[in-house]
Structure formats: structure tokens, C-alpha cells
Write a protein that holds these residues in place. Structure first.
Motif, PDB file in Angstrom:
ATOM      1  N   GLY A 215       0.778  -1.236   0.000  1.00  0.00           N
ATOM      2  CA  GLY A 215       0.000   0.000   0.000  1.00  0.00           C
ATOM      3  C   GLY A 215       0.801   1.272   0.000  1.00  0.00           C
ATOM      4  O   GLY A 215       0.225   2.359   0.146  1.00  0.00           O
TER       5      GLY A 215
ATOM      6  N   ALA B 116     -10.127   0.442  -1.004  1.00  0.00           N
ATOM      7  CA  ALA B 116      -9.025   1.251  -0.478  1.00  0.00           C
ATOM      8  C   ALA B 116      -9.220   2.712  -0.859  1.00  0.00           C
ATOM      9  O   ALA B 116      -9.959   3.052  -1.789  1.00  0.00           O
ATOM     10  CB  ALA B 116      -7.694   0.747  -1.013  1.00  0.00           C
TER      11      ALA B 116
ATOM     12  N   ARG C  97      -0.102   6.587  -0.117  1.00  0.00           N
ATOM     13  CA  ARG C  97      -0.363   5.511   0.832  1.00  0.00           C
ATOM     14  C   ARG C  97      -1.818   5.110   0.716  1.00  0.00           C
ATOM     15  O   ARG C  97      -2.715   5.972   0.775  1.00  0.00           O
ATOM     16  CB  ARG C  97      -0.062   5.965   2.268  1.00  0.00           C
ATOM     17  CG  ARG C  97      -0.236   4.856   3.291  1.00  0.00           C
ATOM     18  CD  ARG C  97       0.051   5.334   4.691  1.00  0.00           C
ATOM     19  NE  ARG C  97      -0.988   6.255   5.162  1.00  0.00           N
ATOM     20  CZ  ARG C  97      -1.343   6.386   6.453  1.00  0.00           C
ATOM     21  NH1 ARG C  97      -0.739   5.659   7.371  1.00  0.00           N
ATOM     22  NH2 ARG C  97      -2.270   7.241   6.797  1.00  0.00           N
ATOM     23  N   PHE C  98      -2.064   3.842   0.513  1.00  0.00           N
ATOM     24  CA  PHE C  98      -3.426   3.339   0.424  1.00  0.00           C
ATOM     25  C   PHE C  98      -3.872   2.860   1.805  1.00  0.00           C
ATOM     26  O   PHE C  98      -3.129   2.155   2.503  1.00  0.00           O
ATOM     27  CB  PHE C  98      -3.513   2.194  -0.575  1.00  0.00           C
ATOM     28  CG  PHE C  98      -3.410   2.641  -2.000  1.00  0.00           C
ATOM     29  CD1 PHE C  98      -4.542   2.977  -2.733  1.00  0.00           C
ATOM     30  CD2 PHE C  98      -2.168   2.732  -2.620  1.00  0.00           C
ATOM     31  CE1 PHE C  98      -4.439   3.389  -4.053  1.00  0.00           C
ATOM     32  CE2 PHE C  98      -2.055   3.139  -3.940  1.00  0.00           C
ATOM     33  CZ  PHE C  98      -3.195   3.472  -4.656  1.00  0.00           C
TER      34      PHE C  98
ATOM     35  N   THR D 281      -3.539  -0.336   4.300  1.00  0.00           N
ATOM     36  CA  THR D 281      -3.720  -1.660   3.733  1.00  0.00           C
ATOM     37  C   THR D 281      -2.400  -2.419   3.736  1.00  0.00           C
ATOM     38  O   THR D 281      -1.326  -1.828   3.575  1.00  0.00           O
ATOM     39  CB  THR D 281      -4.278  -1.568   2.301  1.00  0.00           C
ATOM     40  OG1 THR D 281      -4.504  -2.880   1.808  1.00  0.00           O
ATOM     41  CG2 THR D 281      -3.317  -0.838   1.380  1.00  0.00           C
TER      42      THR D 281
ATOM     43  N   VAL E 113      -1.074  -2.980  -4.099  1.00  0.00           N
ATOM     44  CA  VAL E 113      -2.150  -2.324  -4.847  1.00  0.00           C
ATOM     45  C   VAL E 113      -1.632  -1.935  -6.229  1.00  0.00           C
ATOM     46  O   VAL E 113      -0.688  -1.148  -6.349  1.00  0.00           O
ATOM     47  CB  VAL E 113      -2.669  -1.067  -4.118  1.00  0.00           C
ATOM     48  CG1 VAL E 113      -3.751  -0.377  -4.952  1.00  0.00           C
ATOM     49  CG2 VAL E 113      -3.202  -1.426  -2.742  1.00  0.00           C
TER      50      VAL E 113
END
Length: 252
Positions: free
Chosen positions: A187, A211, A225-226, A239, A243
């Protein structure tokens, strides 16, 4: 796929806000219920406040002229459709002429309407637009939808050159984007900018991931940043999954 847009400059932030407000205004005007037309009036007030900066008209005209010059330089490019190019240039010229015709402060015709300003004042109070607060407004809401819609269109009319200018500029900006595929490991993703300045960053990814991207950017680096998009959580957690996403840099 779901896409998120992140404005990098104040100018782009203003254009996106105008786009969102004008889209909402058009939707509520097209509806029939008095509550929806009430929402249209509130959106008019939001537009009046959002676009009340004295330099907005000048900024839009300046940017339209700059884009026109860039497009005119492409006239002899064999890879560019002459008809499409001329169409966009004509759009820019027509919108710039409409903006030049605007006189006074943005939304001044609304400020000079005492009836609308009374609604604006009461609308700032929770439940402040009841029939006993504004009887004349209550009577207006009882009019047929077609009559209310004509009033709304009349009040919105002088604002529309700004809507068209923001539409054209955002279209040109979005079409300038170059997209690349990346993977955010667990993430997290970072990319060095190398001094490159952009106006808009777009991030697209599979909606089923659940997300949300958080982004920070400057001329040196881009950080993404997820986080998990679970609703109701005060502190969403980052997460842990990789991703895959599409990153688009848009620059005039």
C-alpha cells in the motif's frame, strides 16, 4: 475502476470546486421538487462565495489566452486534427469574449437581490427557512416547477461563462495527462519528482479493493499511501496488500 483526483496547485483546486458546484447546480435545477430547487439556491450561494475572488476572472482569461496560444502553435502539426483544433480554439475565444462581457463582482446580481439575500441569511440558521420565517419563499416554492426553474436559470445565467471557462480548462488539463501503471507494495508508493511541477494528479485502481489513496506531493517527491476504506472507523488502517494502480500526471 475508480479514480481520485488530487489538485497540486491552488488554481486547479479552484477549478475543481467550480466544476463540482456547477454540476450540482445543473442537477438540482433540472429537478422538480421544491426541496431540490432549495438546494439549487443554496448552491448558487456557495458559488457566489467560492468564486468571489476579485482576480478569478483575470486568472481565467489569462489561462484561456495561454492555452489558445499553445493550441495555435499546433496548426501545422500533421498529427493534430485541424477541425478539432479549430473547434477548441473557437470555444476558447467565445468563452473569453463572454467573460470579458461580465461587469462588476462575480455574483453581484445575486447580492443586489434583497429577496435572495434574505434567504441566504436565514439559510445559515438550522431550519431557518421554514414558512413562518420566510413566507414569500414558501409561496415561491408552491409555484409550478417550470416557473421556479425559469427563475433559477435567470439567476444562474450571468455565472455561466465561469462554468464554461472552468470546463474547458479542466478538459485540456485532463487530456494532457500521461498514465503509467505501478504497484504500491503493501500500500505504499514513492516517486521522485525531479523538480517536475504538475497541476493535477489522478490515481485509478480497482474499486473492489476497498481502499482510499492518501497523497502528498511537492517538486521533489510524490508519496502515496493506500488505506482501508471501511466506513465508520475513526482511524482507518493502512492496507497490507499490494495495490496495482494507474498514475496520471496532468500539466498544461
Amino acid at each position: 475502476m475508480i479514480s481520485f483526483e488530487f489538485p497540486v496547485t491552488e488554481k486547479t483546486r479552484m477549478l475543481l470546486r467550480l466544476e463540482q458546484l456547477y454540476t450540482r447546480l445543473a442537477f438540482f435545477i433540472s429537478q422538480d421538487h421544491p426541496f431540490e430547487h432549495h438546494s439549487a439556491i443554496l448552491t448558487l450561494f456557495e458559488l457566489m462565495e467560492t468564486a468571489s475572488r476579485a482576480d478569478l476572472k483575470a486568472e481565467l482569461l489569462q489561462e484561456l489566452e495561454r492555452q489558445k496560444q499553445i493550441l495555435e502553435a499546433l496548426r501545422d502539426n500533421p498529427n493534430v486534427s485541424e477541425d478539432m483544433l479549430e473547434g477548441v480554439i473557437e470555444e476558447i475565444e467565445g468563452t473569453a469574449a463572454d467573460l470579458l462581457d461580465l461587469t462588476g463582482k462575480f455574483g453581484q446580481h445575486l447580492r443586489e437581490n434583497e429577496w435572495l439575500m434574505a434567504i441566504k441569511q436565514r439559510a445559515g440558521i438550522p431550519g431557518g427557512t421554514c414558512q413562518f420565517d420566510l413566507p414569500s419563499y414558501y409561496l415561491w416554492q408552491l409555484k409550478p416547477p417550470e416557473e421556479r426553474r425559469l427563475d433559477l436559470q435567470r439567476w444562474a445565467g450571468p455565472l455561466m461563462p465561469t462554468a464554461e471557462a472552468s470546463r474547458i480548462l479542466l478538459k485540456l488539463l485532463r487530456n494532457s495527462g500521461k498514465s503509467h501503471q505501478y504497484v504500491a507494495r503493501r500500500g505504499v508508493f514513492q516517486q521522485m519528482s525531479g523538480g517536475k511541477v504538475v497541476q493535477l494528479i489522478r490515481i485509478g485502481f480497482d474499486e473492489s479493493l476497498g481502499a482510499l489513496p492518501e497523497l502528498s506531493a511537492n517538486k521533489y517527491a510524490l508519496n502515496i499511501r493506500f488505506i482501508n476504506a471501511a466506513t465508520g472507523e475513526s482511524r482507518p488502517k493502512p492496507t497490507e496488500a499490494d495495490v496495482e494502480f494507474t498514475l496520471t500526471h496532468c500539466k498544461f
